[in-house]
Scaffold this motif. Sequence first.
Motif, PDB file in Angstrom:
ATOM      1  N   MET A   1      45.267  78.238 -42.405  1.00 39.14           N
ATOM      2  CA  MET A   1      46.282  78.458 -43.438  1.00 39.14           C
ATOM      3  C   MET A   1      47.562  77.699 -43.100  1.00 39.14           C
ATOM      4  SD  MET A   1      44.860  80.006 -45.813  1.00 39.14           S
ATOM      5  CE  MET A   1      46.383  79.755 -46.729  1.00 39.14           C
ATOM      6  N   ALA A   2      47.869  77.577 -41.828  1.00 35.65           N
ATOM      7  CA  ALA A   2      49.053  76.809 -41.424  1.00 35.65           C
ATOM      8  C   ALA A   2      48.890  75.356 -41.831  1.00 35.65           C
ATOM      9  CB  ALA A   2      49.263  76.914 -39.910  1.00 35.65           C
ATOM     10  N   PHE A   3      47.664  74.825 -41.665  1.00 38.60           N
ATOM     11  CA  PHE A   3      47.383  73.446 -42.061  1.00 38.60           C
ATOM     12  C   PHE A   3      47.555  73.272 -43.572  1.00 38.60           C
ATOM     13  CE2 PHE A   3      44.271  70.484 -43.862  1.00 38.60           C
ATOM     14  CZ  PHE A   3      44.679  69.297 -43.268  1.00 38.60           C
ATOM     15  N   PHE A   4      46.973  74.191 -44.350  1.00 37.89           N
ATOM     16  CA  PHE A   4      47.075  74.094 -45.809  1.00 37.89           C
ATOM     17  C   PHE A   4      48.512  74.283 -46.280  1.00 37.89           C
ATOM     18  CE2 PHE A   4      42.442  75.129 -45.729  1.00 37.89           C
ATOM     19  CZ  PHE A   4      42.013  74.010 -46.415  1.00 37.89           C
ATOM     20  N   TYR A   5      49.251  75.154 -45.601  1.00 38.50           N
ATOM     21  CA  TYR A   5      50.648  75.389 -45.991  1.00 38.50           C
ATOM     22  C   TYR A   5      51.488  74.141 -45.742  1.00 38.50           C
ATOM     23  CZ  TYR A   5      55.268  77.467 -46.368  1.00 38.50           C
ATOM     24  OH  TYR A   5      56.560  77.741 -46.752  1.00 38.50           O
ATOM     25  N   VAL A   6      51.291  73.514 -44.579  1.00 37.63           N
ATOM     26  CA  VAL A   6      52.021  72.286 -44.263  1.00 37.63           C
ATOM     27  C   VAL A   6      51.639  71.170 -45.233  1.00 37.63           C
ATOM     28  CG1 VAL A   6      52.289  70.450 -42.547  1.00 37.63           C
ATOM     29  CG2 VAL A   6      52.352  72.846 -41.823  1.00 37.63           C
ATOM     30  N   ALA A   7      50.348  71.067 -45.538  1.00 35.34           N
ATOM     31  CA  ALA A   7      49.887  70.041 -46.471  1.00 35.34           C
ATOM     32  C   ALA A   7      50.477  70.256 -47.855  1.00 35.34           C
ATOM     33  CB  ALA A   7      48.361  70.061 -46.542  1.00 35.34           C
TER      34      ALA A   7
ATOM     35  N   ASN B   1      55.303  77.030 -56.842  1.00 36.82           N
ATOM     36  CA  ASN B   1      54.553  77.041 -58.095  1.00 36.82           C
ATOM     37  C   ASN B   1      55.194  76.164 -59.160  1.00 36.82           C
ATOM     38  OD1 ASN B   1      52.139  78.224 -59.208  1.00 36.82           O
ATOM     39  ND2 ASN B   1      53.461  79.271 -60.684  1.00 36.82           N
ATOM     40  N   LYS B   2      56.500  75.977 -59.075  1.00 36.68           N
ATOM     41  CA  LYS B   2      57.191  75.114 -60.034  1.00 36.68           C
ATOM     42  C   LYS B   2      56.784  73.657 -59.853  1.00 36.68           C
ATOM     43  CE  LYS B   2      61.769  73.850 -61.786  1.00 36.68           C
ATOM     44  NZ  LYS B   2      63.248  74.073 -61.675  1.00 36.68           N
ATOM     45  N   ILE B   3      56.586  73.270 -58.596  1.00 32.01           N
ATOM     46  CA  ILE B   3      56.202  71.885 -58.310  1.00 32.01           C
ATOM     47  C   ILE B   3      54.691  71.699 -58.407  1.00 32.01           C
ATOM     48  CG2 ILE B   3      56.342  70.007 -56.629  1.00 32.01           C
ATOM     49  CD1 ILE B   3      58.720  71.427 -55.368  1.00 32.01           C
ATOM     50  N   LEU B   4      53.945  72.701 -57.913  1.00 32.57           N
ATOM     51  CA  LEU B   4      52.483  72.640 -57.925  1.00 32.57           C
ATOM     52  C   LEU B   4      51.945  73.856 -58.669  1.00 32.57           C
ATOM     53  CD1 LEU B   4      51.996  71.721 -54.155  1.00 32.57           C
ATOM     54  CD2 LEU B   4      51.842  70.132 -56.086  1.00 32.57           C
ATOM     55  N   PRO B   5      51.976  73.837 -59.991  1.00 32.71           N
ATOM     56  CA  PRO B   5      51.551  74.998 -60.795  1.00 32.71           C
ATOM     57  C   PRO B   5      50.160  75.500 -60.406  1.00 32.71           C
ATOM     58  CG  PRO B   5      52.547  73.328 -62.191  1.00 32.71           C
ATOM     59  CD  PRO B   5      52.367  72.694 -60.842  1.00 32.71           C
ATOM     60  N   GLY B   6      50.076  76.790 -60.164  1.00 32.16           N
ATOM     61  CA  GLY B   6      48.797  77.404 -59.815  1.00 32.16           C
ATOM     62  C   GLY B   6      48.450  77.260 -58.353  1.00 32.16           C
ATOM     63  N   VAL B   7      48.320  76.040 -57.888  1.00 30.54           N
ATOM     64  CA  VAL B   7      47.929  75.778 -56.491  1.00 30.54           C
ATOM     65  C   VAL B   7      48.996  76.269 -55.519  1.00 30.54           C
ATOM     66  CG1 VAL B   7      47.352  73.994 -54.793  1.00 30.54           C
ATOM     67  CG2 VAL B   7      46.564  73.783 -57.155  1.00 30.54           C
ATOM     68  N   GLY B   8      50.267  75.973 -55.834  1.00 29.92           N
ATOM     69  CA  GLY B   8      51.363  76.349 -54.945  1.00 29.92           C
ATOM     70  C   GLY B   8      51.443  77.837 -54.705  1.00 29.92           C
TER      71      GLY B   8
ATOM     72  N   VAL C   1      61.482  72.536 -50.062  1.00 29.37           N
ATOM     73  CA  VAL C   1      60.795  72.859 -51.318  1.00 29.37           C
ATOM     74  C   VAL C   1      61.670  73.763 -52.176  1.00 29.37           C
ATOM     75  CG1 VAL C   1      58.812  74.031 -52.358  1.00 29.37           C
ATOM     76  CG2 VAL C   1      58.482  72.578 -50.348  1.00 29.37           C
ATOM     77  N   ILE C   2      62.262  74.782 -51.562  1.00 34.44           N
ATOM     78  CA  ILE C   2      63.114  75.727 -52.294  1.00 34.44           C
ATOM     79  C   ILE C   2      64.365  75.046 -52.842  1.00 34.44           C
ATOM     80  CG2 ILE C   2      64.569  77.784 -52.045  1.00 34.44           C
ATOM     81  CD1 ILE C   2      62.485  78.775 -49.970  1.00 34.44           C
ATOM     82  N   LEU C   3      65.017  74.242 -52.013  1.00 38.74           N
ATOM     83  CA  LEU C   3      66.272  73.602 -52.425  1.00 38.74           C
ATOM     84  C   LEU C   3      66.060  72.558 -53.522  1.00 38.74           C
ATOM     85  CD1 LEU C   3      68.057  73.136 -48.971  1.00 38.74           C
ATOM     86  CD2 LEU C   3      68.616  74.783 -50.763  1.00 38.74           C
ATOM     87  N   THR C   4      64.957  71.827 -53.459  1.00 39.94           N
ATOM     88  CA  THR C   4      64.727  70.781 -54.457  1.00 39.94           C
ATOM     89  C   THR C   4      64.356  71.327 -55.830  1.00 39.94           C
ATOM     90  OG1 THR C   4      62.433  70.534 -53.684  1.00 39.94           O
ATOM     91  CG2 THR C   4      64.074  69.011 -52.786  1.00 39.94           C
ATOM     92  N   THR C   5      63.931  72.588 -55.886  1.00 40.52           N
ATOM     93  CA  THR C   5      63.608  73.180 -57.198  1.00 40.52           C
ATOM     94  C   THR C   5      64.834  73.787 -57.866  1.00 40.52           C
ATOM     95  OG1 THR C   5      63.052  75.342 -56.235  1.00 40.52           O
ATOM     96  CG2 THR C   5      61.265  73.736 -56.474  1.00 40.52           C
ATOM     97  N   GLY C   6      65.810  74.221 -57.051  1.00 44.84           N
ATOM     98  CA  GLY C   6      67.023  74.815 -57.596  1.00 44.84           C
ATOM     99  C   GLY C   6      66.884  76.270 -57.996  1.00 44.84           C
TER     100      GLY C   6
ATOM    101  N   ILE D   1      53.104  67.723 -49.885  1.00 44.95           N
ATOM    102  CA  ILE D   1      52.840  67.236 -51.241  1.00 44.95           C
ATOM    103  C   ILE D   1      54.001  67.595 -52.169  1.00 44.95           C
ATOM    104  CG2 ILE D   1      51.346  67.482 -53.268  1.00 44.95           C
ATOM    105  CD1 ILE D   1      49.024  67.979 -51.274  1.00 44.95           C
ATOM    106  N   ALA D   2      54.481  68.843 -52.063  1.00 42.84           N
ATOM    107  CA  ALA D   2      55.590  69.293 -52.909  1.00 42.84           C
ATOM    108  C   ALA D   2      56.857  68.481 -52.627  1.00 42.84           C
ATOM    109  CB  ALA D   2      55.851  70.778 -52.675  1.00 42.84           C
ATOM    110  N   ILE D   3      57.103  68.204 -51.353  1.00 41.90           N
ATOM    111  CA  ILE D   3      58.295  67.428 -50.972  1.00 41.90           C
ATOM    112  C   ILE D   3      58.183  65.987 -51.473  1.00 41.90           C
ATOM    113  CG2 ILE D   3      59.556  66.459 -49.003  1.00 41.90           C
ATOM    114  CD1 ILE D   3      58.861  69.077 -47.488  1.00 41.90           C
TER     115      ILE D   3
END
Length: 380
Positions: free
Chosen positions: A144-150, A271-278, A248-253, A154-156
């Motif tokens: 899960m750490a790997f998927f979270y970092v990945a 979820n705002k950047i990666l709908p559903g998957v995030g 990720v949090i700061l870039t979404t506002g 992607i979001a960044i």
Amino acid sequence: MAGTIGTGSIAGIATAIVSGGPGAIFWMWVSALLGMVTKYAEIVLSISYREKDKKGQWIGGPMYYIRNGLGLKWLAGIFAVFAIFACMGTGNATQSNSISVALKSTVNISPEITGIALTIIVSAVILGGMRRISSVNEKLVPAMAFFYVACSLIAIIINIQKVPAAFALIFKEAFNFKSAAGGVAGYGIMTAMHYGFSRGIFSNEAGLGSAPIAHSASSAKNPVDQGLWGMFEVFFTTIIICTMSALVILTTGLWQNGEFLGAALSIASFNKILPGVGSVVVTLSTIFFALSTILGWAYYGEVSIKYLTKNNHMAVRIYRIAYVVVVFVGAVGNLEVIWSISETMNGLMMVPNLIGLLGLYKVVKKHTKEYFNNKKQVEE
């Protein structure tokens, strides 16, 4: 056993940004740099002064190096008492609360239902001896750490044009001497420092004295080798994972509207950047990170209660039952109250540990010097 990735990397960062502003991230980095040194020292001492129990297993922690190194049995006892209470808050209630908030915001599961489910799982491991659940959890957390970092990367990358502005905001707000209603200078910077340092500690546990308990149980022979690994833990959890979460949090506002708190803000941002998957990745990461922390800190508290009661089985049983009860209390409790209580417990736990580190710094220096001198001789 080598520490845990708690929700300080997800929910804690979101809370820090909302309550302390973006500048809190800068002070989180500062806490990580200091924490790398602190965690190194406490792990070196834990390996140096650990003992073997009746089963032949290594056991240690601040209570052992304070007692065996400084000869202060009373201070070692105080640490053990504070550690038990900190386990209930930092390692338990905040984690179950983060899971309940995550599930409520994504699939609308009530905190009560989440609390019951978590209580059953944790009690099955701690009271029922179903170690297989714990073993599976230990295997899933790295994945899960790997998927979270990945997912974070992607979001960044998707919002890469906003990243420079996010970093600029972090540095700007870190030294923002804005005034409170009464005109008190330093209100902004002090708040940012408070949340930056406190959430940094939540993410890496440096200075608390919990990590030495975990590392003492390892089969490592050299204190410095294990201490260096502890430094990497701080770097990875705070500098890497927490910074990614913050960007990720700061870039979404979304942090500015006050609609979301804790894990809910992290989930909404991804979820705002990666709908559903995030939302799925962050929710699952929160669950597994938090659950591994709950199980890991249960061990820390058990070592402490055994130390205080000389391995009294009834005392250990009562502690385990109380720990399971707190899982449910945390899941249905108030987010801000739980984090405030946990911060207090962390502070109390740190005091005797830091006294031990200061008193035994020469031991750390000796081991470090011998290690690197020997390594230099081998290379030559």
